[in-house]
Write a protein that holds these residues in place. Structure first.
Motif: not given
Length: 567
Positions: A499-518
């Motif tokens: 979703d477009r609301d989820e595509q905001r970089p500012d909702r993440f913080q330095t040092g936080s962890k997230v799962d992502a696909q290669v």
């Protein structure tokens, strides 16, 4: 008584002609005739010309000097009959007018034969002078007095001298003469005689008469020769006054004689030994030597190696690093410089010199001091559409291609992260000395940059879901790292969620962890990640395990069952 016949008109004309001397030519008036002096009295000469009465002429008209008129009773003279008889019954005669008429006859004959005539300048008039041509008065224009302008003509007054008649009109009584034409003709004759005595190659002494910007005129004894500035010396002469001065006696060689124009070219350097003899042996290609800058142009600078020997440093051979710069910003006149001989052409008297070759190639020096893999620091000099130019030690520039600026983002986005004047660090990727190119990389210095082995091994695979740590939050996305010291990669803004609301970089913080696909690897084998791809993959897997297209179960029900199983 006999009747006397009346005289006719013809009888009267015959009687008149008899009384006037039977002038069958139509009369005496307006003619020059011969007469005899019958008496000299009261300053007058009584002259009989065969008319009814004699005429009187002032003795002044016969004067040859101040007092001598040269007349005696019985002298024969030529006079002009102005009128046969005046109111006193005397003939009106003129010796001056007779002299003028005789002079006109003579002058017309000489004018027709283009002969010179002799005369005396005796007066001034507007625009020139009056000249006595043995009784006839002529006009001498001021421009025709001499070859050069004459300030004072007093020495020429009343002096017998030759003139050339330019124009005659007897009816109007006009005569125009020239003294200049006679002088020019005489001078031409003298020049021809002198030129016949001269020969090319002859050495002769002369006196400097005049100096100009392009040379000097030398008097060779009645004829002038031109000593051009380029023939004064083998060395560069900026102005003839550096070599000679007016009135100086110089020894010159006759270089060339033009018989048609009667021009003589002279030379002084021809009397010296030619410094260009044996120049190839004296200045072999590759020799390094010192010289003095003598002249600067738009295309280069001339350097004097010795007196009479100059070489050209072309603008392309002046500096390794300064391109498209006027030579005057690199060297100055009279500056001592060190140059290298690049080429010698003895026939054309040309020597090509190099200034930059004597200073060492900075690309060689850089390659030796900063081999491939070395880290360097420099200032961003310019940003182009394909990369950044970085100023490096040794006054050389290196280029960071946009693909080597940062991992995980497009080149355009990477270029936008830097500005002119910014100091950056980079690593030397390649040095091409021949093409004068240095390739740099900035992303290769980033922490966790993947090695070829790691990126290409079994640690990471396309489609694999891994946990990454956010290293940096940017407008274009997230810089992330796998594990503590694993490979670093980038998650684009569009891959931060479905979703477009989820595509905001500012909702993440330095040092936080997230799962992502290669999702893949860039050309540097650096991995790229996507949260969006992971979400899509998880949803697809859930649908396959807990629902079907005809089960009627909603997506929320399916995801709920999947989450319960995971718990």
């Amino acid at each position: 008584m006999a009747t006397q016949e009346m005289p006719t008109r013809d009888d009267f004309e015959a009687l008149l002609n008899e009384q006037l001397g039977n002038a069958d030519d139509g009369g005496f008036e307006g003619r020059v005739v011969k007469g005899t002096v019958t008496a000299i009295e009261a300053g007058m000469a009584i002259v009989d010309v065969g008319l009814k009465s004699e005429g009187r002429i002032d003795l002044k008209e016969f004067m040859r000097g101040e007092e001598d008129h040269g007349l005696t009773v019985g002298s024969e003279v030529e006079v002009y009959v102005d009128r046969v008889e005046n109111s006193d019954g005397e003939a009106m005669l003129s010796r001056d007018r007779a002299r003028r008429e005789a002079a006109w006859d003579k002058l017309e004959a000489e004018f027709g034969e283009e002969k010179r005539v002799e005369g005396r300048i005796f007066g001034r008039v507007k625009g020139g002078f009056t000249v006595d041509l043995d009784g006839a008065v002529a006009f001498l224009p001021g421009s025709q007095v001499d070859i050069r302008p004459v300030r004072d003509v007093t020495p020429l007054m009343e002096q017998p001298q030759p003139f050339q008649i330019l124009k005659m009109d007897r009816r109007r009584g006009n005569i125009v003469v020239s003294r200049r034409a006679v002088l020019e003709e005489t001078r031409a004759e003298q020049r021809s005689e002198l030129i016949d005595k001269l020969a090319e190659g002859q050495v002769i002494d002369g006196v400097v008469k005049n100096i100009t910007d392009y040379g000097a005129f030398v008097d060779l004894g009645g004829i002038d020769g031109l000593l051009h500035v380029t023939d004064m010396s083998y060395k560069r002469v900026n102005h003839p006054s550096e070599m000679i001065e007016i009135g100086q006696t110089v020894t010159v060689q006759i270089v060339r004689i033009n018989a048609e124009t009667q021009r003589i070219s002279l030379g002084m350097k021809q009397l010296e030994s030619d410094p260009w003899d044996g120049v190839s042996a004296k200045y072999p290609v590759g020799i390094k030597m010192n010289g003095t800058v003598t002249n600067i142009t738009e295309y280069g600078a001339f350097v004097e190696l010795e007196a009479g020997i100059e070489g050209l440093v072309h603008v392309s051979e002046m500096s390794w690093t300064k391109k498209n710069v006027h030579p005057g910003k690199i060297v100055s006149t009279s500056q001592e410089v060190e140059v290298v001989v690049l080429e010698v052409d003895s026939d054309k008297r040309r020597i090509s010199l190099g200034l930059k070759q004597a200073q060492g190639n900075p690309w060689d020096d850089f390659a030796e001091q900063y081999p491939v893999g070395t880290k360097v620091t420099g200032e961003v000099k310019n940003a182009t559409e394909f990369g950044l130019f970085i100023g490096l030690p040794g006054d050389v520039d290196g280029m960071v291609h946009m693909s080597d600026i940062a991992w995980g983002i497009s080149g355009e986005d990477a270029l936008a992260l830097h500005r002119k004047g910014e100091e950056v660090e980079a690593i030397v990727l390649d040095v091409d000395i021949e093409k004068e190119r240095i390739s740099l990389g900035m992303k290769q210095l980033e922490k966790g940059a993947p090695s070829a082995e790691a990126a290409g091994g079994d640690d990471l695979r396309r489609g694999q879901v891994v946990t990454v740590t956010v290293l940096e939050v940017r407008d274009g996305g997230l810089e992330v790292q796998v594990g503590e010291d694993g490979a670093t990669g980038f998650i684009k803004r569009s891959d931060l969620g479905r979703d477009r609301d989820e595509q905001r970089p500012d909702r993440f913080q330095t040092g936080s962890k997230v799962d992502a696909q290669v999702t893949g690897f860039d050309r540097s084998k650096k991995p790229t990640f996507s949260i969006k791809a992971r979400q899509i993959a998880e949803e697809k897997e859930a649908v396959q395990q807990f629902g079907s297209s005809d089960s009627g179960a909603s997506l929320g029900d399916i995801l709920g069952e999947a989450l319960k199983k995971n718990d």
